[in-house]
Design a protein around this motif. Structure first.
Motif, PDB file in Angstrom:
ATOM      1  N   UNK A   1      25.255 -25.036 -63.966  1.00 38.81           N
ATOM      2  CA  UNK A   1      23.836 -24.988 -64.320  1.00 38.81           C
ATOM      3  C   UNK A   1      22.874 -25.357 -63.190  1.00 38.81           C
ATOM      4  N   UNK A   2      23.392 -25.625 -61.991  1.00 41.16           N
ATOM      5  CA  UNK A   2      22.520 -25.964 -60.868  1.00 41.16           C
ATOM      6  C   UNK A   2      21.677 -24.758 -60.466  1.00 41.16           C
ATOM      7  N   UNK A   3      20.394 -25.003 -60.217  1.00 42.83           N
ATOM      8  CA  UNK A   3      19.484 -23.923 -59.842  1.00 42.83           C
ATOM      9  C   UNK A   3      18.397 -24.473 -58.941  1.00 42.83           C
ATOM     10  N   UNK A   4      17.919 -23.625 -58.054  1.00 46.02           N
ATOM     11  CA  UNK A   4      16.720 -23.927 -57.289  1.00 46.02           C
ATOM     12  C   UNK A   4      15.795 -22.741 -57.416  1.00 46.02           C
ATOM     13  N   UNK A   5      14.536 -23.030 -57.670  1.00 52.29           N
ATOM     14  CA  UNK A   5      13.493 -22.012 -57.750  1.00 52.29           C
ATOM     15  C   UNK A   5      12.550 -22.223 -56.574  1.00 52.29           C
ATOM     16  N   UNK A   6      12.292 -21.150 -55.833  1.00 54.90           N
ATOM     17  CA  UNK A   6      11.310 -21.201 -54.755  1.00 54.90           C
ATOM     18  C   UNK A   6      10.161 -20.275 -55.120  1.00 54.90           C
ATOM     19  N   UNK A   7       8.954 -20.799 -54.984  1.00 55.89           N
ATOM     20  CA  UNK A   7       7.763 -20.004 -55.271  1.00 55.89           C
ATOM     21  C   UNK A   7       6.734 -20.299 -54.186  1.00 55.89           C
ATOM     22  N   UNK A   8       6.235 -19.225 -53.558  1.00 56.20           N
ATOM     23  CA  UNK A   8       5.287 -19.352 -52.460  1.00 56.20           C
ATOM     24  C   UNK A   8       4.144 -18.373 -52.687  1.00 56.20           C
ATOM     25  N   UNK A   9       2.930 -18.854 -52.588  1.00 58.47           N
ATOM     26  CA  UNK A   9       1.761 -17.980 -52.617  1.00 58.47           C
ATOM     27  C   UNK A   9       1.666 -17.350 -51.223  1.00 58.47           C
ATOM     28  N   UNK A  10       1.854 -16.048 -51.133  1.00 58.97           N
ATOM     29  CA  UNK A  10       1.926 -15.386 -49.826  1.00 58.97           C
ATOM     30  C   UNK A  10       0.607 -15.434 -49.080  1.00 58.97           C
ATOM     31  N   UNK A  11      -0.499 -15.584 -49.780  1.00 58.09           N
ATOM     32  CA  UNK A  11      -1.795 -15.632 -49.116  1.00 58.09           C
ATOM     33  C   UNK A  11      -2.144 -17.047 -48.651  1.00 58.09           C
ATOM     34  N   UNK A  12      -1.762 -18.051 -49.427  1.00 60.16           N
ATOM     35  CA  UNK A  12      -2.003 -19.442 -49.027  1.00 60.16           C
ATOM     36  C   UNK A  12      -0.948 -19.939 -48.059  1.00 60.16           C
ATOM     37  N   UNK A  13       0.187 -19.234 -47.998  1.00 57.07           N
ATOM     38  CA  UNK A  13       1.302 -19.586 -47.104  1.00 57.07           C
ATOM     39  C   UNK A  13       1.867 -20.970 -47.421  1.00 57.07           C
ATOM     40  N   UNK A  14       1.915 -21.270 -48.708  1.00 58.52           N
ATOM     41  CA  UNK A  14       2.524 -22.524 -49.141  1.00 58.52           C
ATOM     42  C   UNK A  14       3.002 -22.383 -50.568  1.00 58.52           C
ATOM     43  N   UNK A  15       3.901 -23.285 -50.941  1.00 67.52           N
ATOM     44  CA  UNK A  15       4.448 -23.255 -52.283  1.00 67.52           C
ATOM     45  C   UNK A  15       5.326 -24.463 -52.518  1.00 67.52           C
ATOM     46  N   UNK A  16       6.334 -24.264 -53.388  1.00 70.20           N
ATOM     47  CA  UNK A  16       7.215 -25.365 -53.776  1.00 70.20           C
ATOM     48  C   UNK A  16       8.625 -24.862 -54.000  1.00 70.20           C
ATOM     49  N   UNK A  17       9.566 -25.788 -53.851  1.00 73.84           N
ATOM     50  CA  UNK A  17      10.954 -25.544 -54.235  1.00 73.84           C
ATOM     51  C   UNK A  17      11.309 -26.569 -55.301  1.00 73.84           C
ATOM     52  N   UNK A  18      11.845 -26.050 -56.392  1.00 76.34           N
ATOM     53  CA  UNK A  18      12.182 -26.875 -57.550  1.00 76.34           C
ATOM     54  C   UNK A  18      13.689 -26.868 -57.745  1.00 76.34           C
TER      55      UNK A  18
END
Length: 156
Positions: free
Chosen positions: A63-80
């Motif tokens: 059940x291990x998972x990592x989600x990466x989400x990045x706003x391509x215009x702001x050039x930043x995001x998060x990894x969960x």
């Protein structure tokens, strides 16, 4: 207070595409795009299983998972990072994700179940421009990348 902040919510809402990393049977990473990622509550993310048999098989084994989400215009995001469980039709999580998705995109998209992620760690993802360019601002990067991609903003 939970793991998921207002800024994280804002990035998830604006990015419109995330990537889920799971562990294959041989222990290698497997990456899959997800366009239905939503914040469920302060500690959980969810996405719809529409065409994710490999992702689901991996999560049933591990059940291990990592989600990466990045706003391509702001050039930043998060990894969960976290652990995932499958939520079936009829569950609150299923209705929470599926109904708005179907309202926007149509019911012709099959949703088998919902992947609910308990977030145990959240870290920022930043473009090197934020740390290697003196005086750079989020607004300046957004404007530069809107131009780079040839996108005209609909609003502010």
């Amino acid at each position: 207070m939970g793991m998921i902040t207002e800024d994280m919510r804002r990035i998830i809402d604006s990015a419109m595409l995330a990537f889920a990393a799971t562990v294959d049977e041989d222990g290698s990473p497997s990456l899959s795009p997800k366009s239905s990622l939503v914040v469920y509550d302060d500690d959980h993310l969810c996405f719809a299983n529409m065409a994710s048999p490999h992702t689901v098989a991996n999560l049933k084994r591990n059940p291990a998972i990592e989600i990466n989400v990045v706003d391509v215009f702001l050039r930043r995001g998060y990894r969960f990072k976290g652990t995932a469980v499958l939520m079936p039709p009829g569950s609150r999580e299923f209705d929470f994700v599926a109904e708005p998705f179907w309202a926007e995109n149509g019911r012709h998209f099959p949703i088998a179940d919902i992947v609910k992620i308990h977030v145990t760690r959240a870290l920022p993802v930043l473009s090197p421009a934020y740390t290697h360019t003196d005086g750079i601002t989020e607004e300046a990067l957004r404007a530069a990348y809107l131009r780079k991609y040839g996108v005209i903003p609909l609003g502010p």
